[in-house]
Scaffold this motif. Structure first.
Motif, PDB file in Angstrom:
ATOM      1  N   PRO A  25      16.631 -57.881 -33.640  1.00 39.73           N
ATOM      2  CA  PRO A  25      15.631 -58.817 -34.160  1.00 39.73           C
ATOM      3  C   PRO A  25      14.364 -58.084 -34.620  1.00 39.73           C
ATOM      4  N   GLY A  26      13.920 -58.414 -35.816  1.00 38.07           N
ATOM      5  CA  GLY A  26      12.730 -57.790 -36.377  1.00 38.07           C
ATOM      6  C   GLY A  26      13.001 -56.506 -37.131  1.00 38.07           C
ATOM      7  N   GLU A  27      14.251 -56.019 -37.130  1.00 35.20           N
ATOM      8  CA  GLU A  27      14.603 -54.795 -37.843  1.00 35.20           C
ATOM      9  C   GLU A  27      15.301 -55.118 -39.155  1.00 35.20           C
ATOM     10  N   GLN A  28      15.228 -54.211 -40.103  1.00 32.90           N
ATOM     11  CA  GLN A  28      15.921 -54.358 -41.373  1.00 32.90           C
ATOM     12  C   GLN A  28      17.291 -53.699 -41.291  1.00 32.90           C
ATOM     13  N   SER A  29      18.176 -54.129 -42.163  1.00 33.70           N
ATOM     14  CA  SER A  29      19.509 -53.502 -42.204  1.00 33.70           C
ATOM     15  C   SER A  29      19.470 -52.173 -42.949  1.00 33.70           C
ATOM     16  N   THR A  30      18.534 -52.045 -43.897  1.00 31.40           N
ATOM     17  CA  THR A  30      18.336 -50.777 -44.605  1.00 31.40           C
ATOM     18  C   THR A  30      16.844 -50.521 -44.781  1.00 31.40           C
ATOM     19  N   TYR A  31      16.507 -49.246 -44.886  1.00 28.89           N
ATOM     20  CA  TYR A  31      15.121 -48.841 -45.102  1.00 28.89           C
ATOM     21  C   TYR A  31      15.104 -47.904 -46.307  1.00 28.89           C
ATOM     22  N   GLN A  32      14.479 -48.364 -47.381  1.00 26.28           N
ATOM     23  CA  GLN A  32      14.494 -47.621 -48.635  1.00 26.28           C
ATOM     24  C   GLN A  32      13.333 -46.632 -48.709  1.00 26.28           C
ATOM     25  N   GLY A  33      13.666 -45.404 -49.094  1.00 21.73           N
ATOM     26  CA  GLY A  33      12.656 -44.359 -49.177  1.00 21.73           C
ATOM     27  C   GLY A  33      12.199 -44.099 -50.597  1.00 21.73           C
ATOM     28  N   LEU A  34      11.525 -42.983 -50.802  1.00 22.48           N
ATOM     29  CA  LEU A  34      11.029 -42.585 -52.117  1.00 22.48           C
ATOM     30  C   LEU A  34      12.176 -42.102 -53.003  1.00 22.48           C
TER      31      LEU A  34
END
Length: 442
Positions: free
Chosen positions: A339-348
């Motif tokens: 809960p509160g987390e994303q499934s993916t985290y996009q970088g630069l």
């Protein structure tokens, strides 16, 4: 002890299986010191054969790189230091052997600095030492007096010895660098196992982008990336094709790493000066699967440039999700979001930009159980550098403890992984914060 050099045979000499020099080499490679060093065994065999036969023209860095390490004929030893790295490791292993299992050898093998010839020298007991004779009556009287005095002297000897020991320990405690590594670095340094810092292979990342090949550890170990060219540059009649061909050949042979990797390695070594003699820095390209059977390994870089990380992804929750299209930004995959987390985290999209990027730090046991593995990876160079610097900084380690809910230094191995958000400005990391964490159960 007296020492004398052993002569080298004339070029082309056939080595007898009963040659004492060759038999010594056989004992060395069969020893405990060389048990898990397949590459060093091959290197020692080659140096021994060429040295005994007097084939000095084959004992150049270029030739050793081609024959022993499978380098291409045109590779540059200036840019690829793998031969020099392994020669240094071989010197240390030979020293270790003759200090332990081989301390009674009558013959010593060594690689003098400045060259690649394996030299042999004999070690014999000096002639002329006096032999014990029967004690004369005056000598017997003196010996009797000494024997009678010993009981009264022993307590004072013990007091002096304890005083010297206390002084030694006090002085040692004042020497910088003798303090044990802080957690979690103590799990990969000073824990009874040797340690290897494995830097990323930027050449592999460049070649992969040129050819469009996906990340593959199997392909990487076979060195397929060194032989595949960019399919979009196959027309040699196009302007600039000569430069493209040169660049393709250059990147096939060069051994490059990133500034972030160098910064991380140097920072860790400066933090642990007392452990630096037990730590080796090497390229991912020089690693062999057998090496992983024993010791601690610190992998720097994501699978895009350090494919060995793929061996451990099945144990991790946070993994790199990279698109090989140049305009697509890489991501971190969160396999099981909470809960509160994303499934993916996009970088630069690429290094050198301003904005948020992501990195991960993971500590887990090796598959063999004889050492631990620390993985420091970032989607871009800035984030990888920030992750390494966080481990070297006390306030950064406090962030890890707070995220993992660790009040003090763990008394037993504590395995974990964390996801970091990095703020980058102008190609440099400005801040790093933990956004998600996992405790790994073993």
């Amino acid at each position: 002890m007296s020492q004398s050099p052993i002569s080298i045979d004339a070029p082309g000499t056939v080595i007898s299986p009963h040659d004492v020099r060759w038999l010594l080499v056989e004992r060395i490679v069969s020893s405990q010191s060389f048990r898990k060093t397949a590459r060093l065994k091959d290197l020692l065999y080659y140096l021994a054969e060429m040295s005994i036969r007097g084939e000095y023209s084959s004992l150049t860095e270029q030739h050793i790189g081609q024959v022993v390490f499978g380098k291409s004929a045109g590779y540059s030893p200036v840019e690829d230091s793998s031969v020099r790295v392994h020669i240094r490791q071989l010197r240390l292993k030979l020293h270790e052997y003759f200090d332990s299992e081989g301390r009674d050898e009558a013959l010593v093998a060594e690689v003098p600095k400045g060259g690649y010839t394996l030299c042999f020298r004999s070690v014999s007991v000096a002639v002329g030492a006096e032999t014990p004779t029967q004690a004369s009556p005056p000598q017997k009287a003196r010996m009797h007096w000494v024997a009678a005095a010993i009981p009264s002297v022993i307590p004072w000897i013990a007091v002096a010895a304890l005083s010297l020991l206390a002084l030694f320990l006090w002085q040692r405690s004042r020497i910088p660098g003798k303090v044990a590594a802080p957690w979690p670095l103590n799990e990969v340094f000073n824990n009874g196992h040797r340690s290897e810092i494995v830097l990323s292979d930027s050449t592999y990342a460049i070649r992969r982008l040129m050819s469009g090949e996906p990340v593959s550890l199997e392909s990487y170990m076979k060195r397929d990336f060194q032989h595949k060219s960019n399919p979009n540059r196959s027309n040699t009649n196009q302007p600039g094709s000569g430069n493209d061909a040169y660049l393709a050949q250059y990147t096939a042979d060069a051994l490059l790493t990133s500034w972030a990797d160098v910064a991380i390695a140097s920072t860790l070594l400066k933090l642990l000066p007392s452990a630096s003699e037990q730590v080796t820095v090497r390229s991912a390209r020089d690693l062999h699967p057998r090496d992983l059977e024993d010791g601690n390994y610190i992998f720097v870089g994501s699978p895009a440039s350090n494919p060995w990380v793929l061996l451990y992804e099945s144990h991790l929750n946070f993994c790199e999700l990279r698109c090989d299209e140049a305009h697509e930004p890489p991501k971190i995959l969160n396999k099981h979001p909470r809960p509160g987390e994303q499934s993916t985290y996009q970088g630069l999209v690429r290094t050198g930009l301003d904005g948020a990027d992501f990195a991960t730090i993971a500590l887990l046991p090796s598959d063999s159980g004889r050492g631990n593995v620390l993985i420091i990876q970032g989607l871009q160079q800035e984030s990888a550098e920030a992750a390494g610097l966080l481990l070297a900084d006390e306030s950064g380690r406090q962030k890890l403890k707070a995220a993992l809910k660790i009040p003090n230094e763990p008394n037993s191995p504590f395995y974990f992984e964390v996801l970091l958000r990095i703020e980058a400005v102008g190609g440099s990391p400005k801040s790093a914060n933990v956004v998600a964490s996992r405790i790994l159960k073993y």
